[in-house]
Enzyme design. Sequence first.
Site, short mmCIF file in Angstrom:
data_model
loop_
_atom_site.label_atom_id
_atom_site.label_comp_id
_atom_site.label_asym_id
_atom_site.label_seq_id
_atom_site.Cartn_x
_atom_site.Cartn_y
_atom_site.Cartn_z
N GLU A 1 12.45 -2.61 -16.66
CA GLU A 1 12.46 -3.42 -15.44
C GLU A 1 13.37 -2.82 -14.38
O GLU A 1 13.02 -2.81 -13.20
CB GLU A 1 12.87 -4.86 -15.75
CG GLU A 1 11.81 -5.66 -16.50
CD GLU A 1 10.51 -5.80 -15.73
OE1 GLU A 1 10.52 -5.72 -14.49
OE2 GLU A 1 9.47 -5.97 -16.37
N TYR B 1 14.62 -11.94 -10.24
CA TYR B 1 13.38 -11.32 -10.73
C TYR B 1 13.56 -10.77 -12.13
O TYR B 1 12.80 -11.08 -13.05
CB TYR B 1 12.87 -10.21 -9.77
CG TYR B 1 11.84 -9.38 -10.48
CD1 TYR B 1 10.55 -9.88 -10.63
CD2 TYR B 1 12.18 -8.20 -11.12
CE1 TYR B 1 9.61 -9.19 -11.38
CE2 TYR B 1 11.25 -7.50 -11.86
CZ TYR B 1 9.97 -8.00 -11.98
OH TYR B 1 9.06 -7.33 -12.74
N ASP C 1 7.99 -11.66 -7.27
CA ASP C 1 8.27 -10.37 -6.66
C ASP C 1 7.28 -10.20 -5.50
O ASP C 1 6.56 -11.14 -5.16
CB ASP C 1 8.16 -9.23 -7.67
CG ASP C 1 6.74 -8.99 -8.14
OD1 ASP C 1 5.85 -9.83 -7.83
OD2 ASP C 1 6.48 -7.97 -8.79
N CYS D 1 -4.99 -7.08 -5.87
CA CYS D 1 -4.52 -7.68 -4.62
C CYS D 1 -3.38 -6.85 -4.05
O CYS D 1 -2.34 -7.37 -3.67
CB CYS D 1 -4.10 -9.12 -4.87
SG CYS D 1 -4.06 -10.16 -3.39
N CYS E 1 -10.92 -6.76 -4.35
CA CYS E 1 -11.35 -7.99 -5.03
C CYS E 1 -12.54 -7.77 -5.97
O CYS E 1 -12.48 -8.14 -7.14
CB CYS E 1 -11.72 -9.05 -3.98
SG CYS E 1 -10.58 -9.13 -2.60
N CYS F 1 -11.68 -9.55 -9.41
CA CYS F 1 -10.62 -10.56 -9.27
C CYS F 1 -11.10 -11.93 -9.76
O CYS F 1 -12.15 -12.41 -9.34
CB CYS F 1 -10.16 -10.67 -7.81
SG CYS F 1 -8.93 -11.99 -7.60
#
Length: 303
Positions: A45, A130, A148, A196, A202, A207
Amino acid sequence: MTDEVASLPDDVDAVQQALIEWYEADHREFPWRRTDDAYEILVSEVMSQQTQLGRVVDAWHSFLDRWPTVHDLAAADRADVVGFWTDHSLGYNNRAKYLHEAAGQVVSEYDGEFPETPSELSELMGVGPYTANAVASFAFNDGDAVVDTNVKRVLYRAFDVPDDDGEFERVAADLMPDGESRVWNNAIMELGGVACEKTPACDEADCPWREWCHAYETGDFTAPDVPTQPSFEGSRRQFRGRIVSALKDNEELALDTLGPKVRVDYVPDGEYGREWLAGICSDLADDGLVAFDADAGRVRLRR
DNA sequence: ATCCCGTAGT
DNA sequence: ACTACGGGAT
């Protein structure tokens, strides 16, 4: 009933199920998605905060080869961790320092066993909201909804959430199915990452939210504003990076030896000379990244 | 030349 | 609320 969730469709269950099914059917494979080790996840991370995921994979394996456990990292010299960071082009060197400090906290305050709640994780150096939720989710399936820039973009487009941190946080929390933070946070960030993005895909990405998505309906794929940043070329940041890179093999260098490694037009008494270089070294020393003896004019990475 | 991006410090 | 912080990818 209040208008608290006015942004969300009535059939939130269907929205949740659609995303999870989409994610589970197909998603990018990253090695840190196959571990629930909090230390390994924290490393991934912190690296991912600043670097495109594709470039993180090699660095992550190398880092864990070198410091396999939180105890190993805590016992390392800061100079070696910062040297590794710059050697792998991982960006902001302060984060290497924070990660090393966080390892020390886990060892000294928690006897090497990571805390499991977002609020305790947030106490670790370099771990903000986060990262705390990401680690709590991916290691312990016990996080809150992550927010985020991916998530903000998705919520802004799909459900017309206003560009406001509090609103994003509230809607993200309302949308996350209870007790499923691990799969959910992976899934919603994957959606932002492959379907996205700034330029949406899409149909190409199939999506799962097209039937609910306001942007898909209107064709307006505006995204929340991201602050513009000063140019990197010629910036102080660039020279800080070059200095740390020049010192990464743990050499101690005189300013006049370091100068030419940092900029080709270095002239000791010139505009960009010893005085200028000492100023940046002094800042790096304030940040705890280097040890700088101003009188002797010598600098090296801080152990 | 522009994009990416969460945290700490102030 | 604002700014500093890296450097590869595109």
